[in-house]
Design a protein around this motif. Structure first.
Motif, PDB file in Angstrom:
ATOM      1  N   LEU A 139       0.821  -1.238  -0.281  1.00  0.00           N
ATOM      2  CA  LEU A 139       0.021  -0.341   0.027  1.00  0.00           C
ATOM      3  C   LEU A 139       0.966   1.311   0.249  1.00  0.00           C
ATOM      4  CD1 LEU A 139      -2.691  -0.772   2.420  1.00  0.00           C
ATOM      5  CD2 LEU A 139      -3.202  -0.148   0.275  1.00  0.00           C
ATOM      6  N   THR A 140       2.518   0.977   0.761  1.00  0.00           N
ATOM      7  CA  THR A 140       3.138   2.762   0.840  1.00  0.00           C
ATOM      8  C   THR A 140       3.143   2.850  -0.295  1.00  0.00           C
ATOM      9  OG1 THR A 140       3.435   1.627   3.038  1.00  0.00           O
ATOM     10  CG2 THR A 140       5.222   3.021   1.926  1.00  0.00           C
ATOM     11  N   SER A 141       3.690   1.354  -1.365  1.00  0.00           N
ATOM     12  CA  SER A 141       4.086   2.283  -2.251  1.00  0.00           C
ATOM     13  C   SER A 141       3.473   2.707  -3.424  1.00  0.00           C
ATOM     14  CB  SER A 141       4.946   0.620  -3.145  1.00  0.00           C
ATOM     15  OG  SER A 141       5.494   0.406  -2.945  1.00  0.00           O
ATOM     16  N   ILE A 142       1.872   1.852  -3.556  1.00  0.00           N
ATOM     17  CA  ILE A 142       1.317   2.562  -4.522  1.00  0.00           C
ATOM     18  C   ILE A 142       0.505   4.195  -4.215  1.00  0.00           C
ATOM     19  CG2 ILE A 142      -1.553   2.030  -5.467  1.00  0.00           C
ATOM     20  CD1 ILE A 142       1.345   0.427  -6.536  1.00  0.00           C
ATOM     21  N   LEU A 143       0.197   4.001  -3.026  1.00  0.00           N
ATOM     22  CA  LEU A 143      -0.306   5.479  -2.222  1.00  0.00           C
ATOM     23  C   LEU A 143       1.204   6.180  -2.477  1.00  0.00           C
ATOM     24  CD1 LEU A 143      -1.639   4.616   0.716  1.00  0.00           C
ATOM     25  CD2 LEU A 143      -2.564   4.704  -1.411  1.00  0.00           C
ATOM     26  N   ALA A 144       2.753   5.928  -1.925  1.00  0.00           N
ATOM     27  CA  ALA A 144       3.471   7.263  -2.631  1.00  0.00           C
ATOM     28  C   ALA A 144       3.511   7.436  -3.728  1.00  0.00           C
ATOM     29  CB  ALA A 144       4.569   6.235  -2.129  1.00  0.00           C
ATOM     30  N   LYS A 145       3.202   6.544  -4.848  1.00  0.00           N
ATOM     31  CA  LYS A 145       3.469   6.808  -6.208  1.00  0.00           C
ATOM     32  C   LYS A 145       2.170   7.528  -6.683  1.00  0.00           C
ATOM     33  CE  LYS A 145       5.276   6.301 -10.602  1.00  0.00           C
ATOM     34  NZ  LYS A 145       6.003   6.622 -10.900  1.00  0.00           N
ATOM     35  N   ILE A 146       0.999   7.450  -6.526  1.00  0.00           N
ATOM     36  CA  ILE A 146       0.116   8.152  -6.520  1.00  0.00           C
ATOM     37  C   ILE A 146       0.568  10.108  -5.673  1.00  0.00           C
ATOM     38  CG2 ILE A 146      -2.067   9.177  -6.022  1.00  0.00           C
ATOM     39  CD1 ILE A 146      -2.340   5.852  -6.254  1.00  0.00           C
ATOM     40  N   GLY A 147       0.658  10.014  -4.648  1.00  0.00           N
ATOM     41  CA  GLY A 147       1.441  11.199  -4.068  1.00  0.00           C
ATOM     42  C   GLY A 147       2.254  12.030  -4.345  1.00  0.00           C
TER      43      GLY A 147
END
Length: 137
Positions: free
Chosen positions: A15-23
């Protein structure tokens, strides 16, 4: 019980990776890392006070302080590199390379911590490395 926490860690890391990429879209990667770090800091200290374990700080040995600080420096360096790579590359290619840390950790655990490194461990490392190359090439 350790397995459930490790599994939770992997789910939250994903989740960290996906949320970070969007953020990080349109945000400097170093600034994004600092913001993330503030959130982690607040969550960590919140848990310390929630569990009433802050008194244990005085019992921490000098050696533990040194290695915890060094671990924090390594974490910061890792996050700075990770966010910059994530900002520049595709998440589906950056994350597998980041997870090569599994191989590096296993080798370091064998060399530094003298943990067993079996034929099965070596085979696993080779397969992880091959799988990573397959995903990123």
């Amino acid at each position: 019980m350790w397995f459930l926490f490790a599994l939770g860690s992997s789910v939250f890391a994903a989740l960290t990776s996906i949320l970070a990429k969007i953020g990080i879209d349109g945000v400097n990667s170093t600034l994004a890392t600092a913001i993330r770090t503030i959130v982690v800091l607040l969550m960590s200290w919140g848990m310390v006070f929630l569990t009433n374990t802050q008194g244990g700080m005085i019992e921490i040995s000098r050696k533990s302080w040194i290695f915890l600080i060094l671990s924090g420096v390594a974490t910061g360096a890792s996050w700075l590199c990770y966010y910059k790579a994530l900002q520049m590359g595709e998440a589906s290619r950056v994350i597998p390379v980041d997870k090569l840390s599994i191989i590096i950790t296993m080798v370091m655990a064998a060399v530094i911590l003298h943990e067993p490194f079996t034929v099965r461990s070596a085979l696993g490392c080779v397969l992880i490395g091959a799988g990573t190359l397959l995903m990123v090439l």
